[in-house]
Design an enzyme around this catalytic site. Structure first.
Site, PDB file in Angstrom:
ATOM      1  CB  SER A  28      -8.459   7.176   6.402  1.00  0.00           C
ATOM      2  OG  SER A  28      -7.807   5.941   6.673  1.00  0.00           O
ATOM      3  CB  CYS A  83     -12.950   4.203  -0.349  1.00  0.00           C
ATOM      4  SG  CYS A  83     -11.374   4.221   0.519  1.00  0.00           S
ATOM      5  NE  ARG A 141      -3.766  -0.170   2.166  1.00  0.00           N
ATOM      6  CZ  ARG A 141      -4.820  -0.192   1.368  1.00  0.00           C
ATOM      7  NH1 ARG A 141      -5.139   0.883   0.664  1.00  0.00           N
ATOM      8  NH2 ARG A 141      -5.539  -1.282   1.247  1.00  0.00           N
ATOM      9  CG  PHE A 193      -4.695  11.085  -8.507  1.00  0.00           C
ATOM     10  CD1 PHE A 193      -3.871  12.166  -8.230  1.00  0.00           C
ATOM     11  CD2 PHE A 193      -4.569  10.436  -9.723  1.00  0.00           C
ATOM     12  CE1 PHE A 193      -2.939  12.601  -9.159  1.00  0.00           C
ATOM     13  CE2 PHE A 193      -3.647  10.861 -10.662  1.00  0.00           C
ATOM     14  CZ  PHE A 193      -2.823  11.944 -10.390  1.00  0.00           C
ATOM     15  CB  VAL A 232     -11.094   8.980  -1.394  1.00  0.00           C
ATOM     16  CG1 VAL A 232     -11.460   9.906  -2.516  1.00  0.00           C
ATOM     17  CG2 VAL A 232     -11.339   7.524  -1.765  1.00  0.00           C
TER      18      VAL A 232
END
Length: 361
Positions: A168, A48, A17, A150, A152
């Protein structure tokens, strides 16, 4: 969440990741990013799981009138996430940016729904602030020479017109920190998701849940060799077993203390109270039976059939807490995964099951 080939880039075919690029915080003492009502904005995907945790926190903390939100289309193509055309759905009550997300009733069939669908307030929203077509436009506005993926969620500052943070786990800590409490909805009793006395327990659970469950399903689904897949999927279920044991102990204690009728509503990972550990686990578990079982080959068992306590915990979170239920869109979840990963599902057929998406409480 891009195509697997862009993610599983190690020599043994295992998934790695990307590390987030923007890691600032918001505080009264920060030289730039200070608290303010209407200054900050969330850019998210309802599909997501990482973005989902920020939406839940926003509602739990009473910040739906403080921090606006824009939702990308559920389909991710070779250019990444996109918004609905400017002007489409900006006033739709389902995705009112200054209110909570109110997910629409789930479809009985997705036949006829294509990756080009632009159903206002159903497939997503426009970018309410700049009318951008792509999430990538925000990244380039913040950093013209940006070269990574890109992703979220994005926590955006409308005053300086840049990204504050796109990690996050750090965004939910910012929202939970209390910096926005003075602006929060007075009807909400803001919950401290990381109370000091429980912080070490929360951090300990978060660490292995992230590695083996949150990220474990991705490491299973995007594995590029049988050996790697078997190792990762085995790890997922070993740690689901660990969760099941924790929740079984907690449930028995709740039955003894409150009786069987009220025990389910007291079922959490730590101390009979909702904490960040529950919030970070939920987006993975609510997606497990609908997509991870079939799409990521995590099919040693379903949650509802093989993990009685995890399933009861999940239903408690969904049915007893509107912050979880109102931010969960099974349509976005199913459509995104099955139609955005052509290497995994080349025909882009979306399974109808399981039905129901989540069992009644």
């Amino acid at each position: 969440m891009p195509d697997a080939k862009k993610w599983a880039n190690s020599e043994d075919g295992s998934f790695k990741r990307q590390v987030s690029s923007f890691r600032e915080t918001i505080s009264a003492s920060h030289p730039v990013f200070k608290p303010g009502k209407g200054r900050y904005w969330l850019y998210v995907s309802l599909a997501c799981p990482w973005a989902h945790r920020t939406l839940i926190t926003r509602v739990l903390k009473g910040l739906t009138s403080v921090i606006g939100v824009s939702v990308v289309h559920w389909h991710m193509d070779e250019k990444g996430w996109r918004f609905l055309p400017a002007g489409d759905g900006s006033k739709d009550k389902c995705f009112e940016p200054s209110a909570g997300i109110a997910c629409t009733p789930e479809s009985q069939s997705t036949a006829g729904v294509t990756s080009e669908s632009t159903r206002a307030g159903v497939d997503g929203t426009p970018d309410h602030n700049y009318g951008f077509a792509r999430l990538s436009d925000l990244y380039y506005k913040a950093k013209p020479d940006y070269q990574a993926r890109f992703t979220v969620p994005i926590l955006w500052d409308l005053e300086t017109e840049t990204i504050v943070n796109n990690e996050s786990s750090e965004i939910i800590r910012i929202l939970n920190s209390g910096v926005f409490d003075e602006f929060a909805d007075p009807q909400t009793n803001p919950l401290d998701l990381v109370p000091l006395k429980l912080e070490s327990q929360i951090e300990e659970i978060n660490s292995w849940v992230y590695d083996h469950i949150n990220n474990g399903v991705y490491k299973s689904g995007f594995a590029e060799s049988q050996e790697v897949y078997e190792r990762e999927v085995t790890g997922v279920f070993e740690h689901l077993d660990r969760l099941e044991h924790i929740l079984s102990v907690n449930y028995k204690a709740a039955v003894t203390k409150y009786g069987e009728k009220d025990a389910a509503s007291r079922l959490y990972l730590i101390n009979e109270q909702l904490t960040e550990a529950d919030l970070r686990l939920y987006p993975t578990i609510v997606r497990f039976d609908p997509v991870y079982v079939q799409h990521f080959k995590c099919n040693l068992s379903t949650i509802r059939a093989g993990y009685k306590m995890i399933d009861l915990w999940l239903r408690n979170m969904y049915w007893n807490h509107s912050a979880f239920r109102s931010t969960t869109s099974f349509d976005h979840i199913k459509l995104h995964y099955t139609r955005s990963h052509p290497r995994i599902n080349p025909l882009a057929i979306t399974p109808l099951g399981p039905k129901p998406d989540i069992l009644p409480l």
